[in-house]
Design an enzyme around this catalytic site. Structure first.
Site, PDB file in Angstrom:
ATOM      1  N   ASP A   1      33.592 125.902 -85.781  1.00  0.00           N
ATOM      2  CA  ASP A   1      32.272 125.287 -85.643  1.00  0.00           C
ATOM      3  C   ASP A   1      32.321 124.001 -84.816  1.00  0.00           C
ATOM      4  OD1 ASP A   1      31.503 127.265 -87.367  1.00  0.00           O
ATOM      5  OD2 ASP A   1      30.641 125.927 -88.890  1.00  0.00           O
TER       6      ASP A   1
ATOM      7  N   HIS B   1      37.040 123.900 -87.677  1.00  0.00           N
ATOM      8  CA  HIS B   1      36.189 123.182 -86.716  1.00  0.00           C
ATOM      9  C   HIS B   1      37.010 122.842 -85.473  1.00  0.00           C
ATOM     10  CE1 HIS B   1      34.080 122.645 -90.526  1.00  0.00           C
ATOM     11  NE2 HIS B   1      32.980 122.399 -89.824  1.00  0.00           N
TER      12      HIS B   1
END
Length: 245
Positions: free
Chosen positions: A56, A201
């Site tokens: 992400d 992430h």
């Protein structure tokens, strides 16, 4: 009991009843409902040793590039939930991610934690337009910011042609907190099972620990016989199993 008291009590009961009916109508329908309808994916039930790595908040010029280097080194595929404004800044990384066979997905344009439905739809459109303008590909997957969603958000995303993707509840690495490489590795290695969706992430902060953890996680899982697939490949695998059954 006086008529006035009865009337007041009746009104009170009706108000309370209306509140709970309204609350129920707007409440989150929950995971079982959304998995059954196919609107949201957390992970899949399979005996095949496949898992989906997801990232992400990118792209980021340093960390996304490092992730892509590792994925190429170990012949692994992943899904990147892209923030539109970052894609506008680093289109070359978006294009590289796509051309190297990874899946591009929508993670809104500005990463808002609170958003109206109209604003969400606009953010999805902006990010979709950006990614399409760079690659010619239109994302079909959407992950809500922070994993926070409402029924209205799910319905709006599905109406606009998206499947909503979360992650396995036991596979939130919380790498954004920078808990230490060892903790990230342990979190993944202790919990991994076939069909998992693992959350990492590649943007939004210092992701050095994430990169170092991946350098241990990917080869270790490969040694256990796991194959790394995109979210769409994971979903397709589930559909093929259901057809066989």
């Amino acid at each position: 009991m006086t008529r006035k008291y009865v009337w007041v009590l009746t009104v009170f009961v009706l108000i309370i009843s209306g509140f709970f009916v309204g609350f129920k109508a707007h409440a989150n329908k929950g995971r079982p409902y959304y998995e059954e309808t196919g609107k949201v994916v957390w992970d899949i039930n399979t005996e095949d040793k496949i898992v989906a790595l997801t990232f992400d908040d990118g792209p980021h010029p340093k960390y996304t590039a490092a992730v892509l280097d590792l994925l190429a080194k170990y012949d692994a595929k992943a899904t990147f939930f892209i923030i539109g404004k970052n894609a506008d800044k680093y289109p070359e990384l978006v294009l590289r991610t796509y051309t190297e066979g990874h899946e591009l997905a929508n993670h809104t344009y500005t990463h808002p934690f609170k958003v109206s439905i109209n604003k969400l739809q606009e953010e999805l459109r902006q990010t979709n337009d950006t990614i399409y303008g760079i690659t010619g590909f239109s994302p079909v997957l959407f992950r809500p910011v922070g994993g926070n969603y409402t029924d209205a958000m799910i319905n709006a995303a599905v109406k606009d042609g998206y499947k909503v993707v979360m992650w396995s509840w036991h596979q939130d690495t919380q790498d954004w907190k920078e808990p230490g490489v060892k903790k990230i590795v342990q979190k993944v290695m202790k919990g991994t099972k076939p069909g998992d969706v693992i959350l990492f992430h590649d943007g939004g902060g210092n992701r050095t620990q994430t990169i170092q953890a991946l350098e241990e996680i990917i080869p270790a899982l490969k040694k256990q016989g796991y194959t790394f697939v995109t979210i769409s490949e994971l979903i397709e695998s589930k559909q093929q199993q259901e057809q066989v059954q």
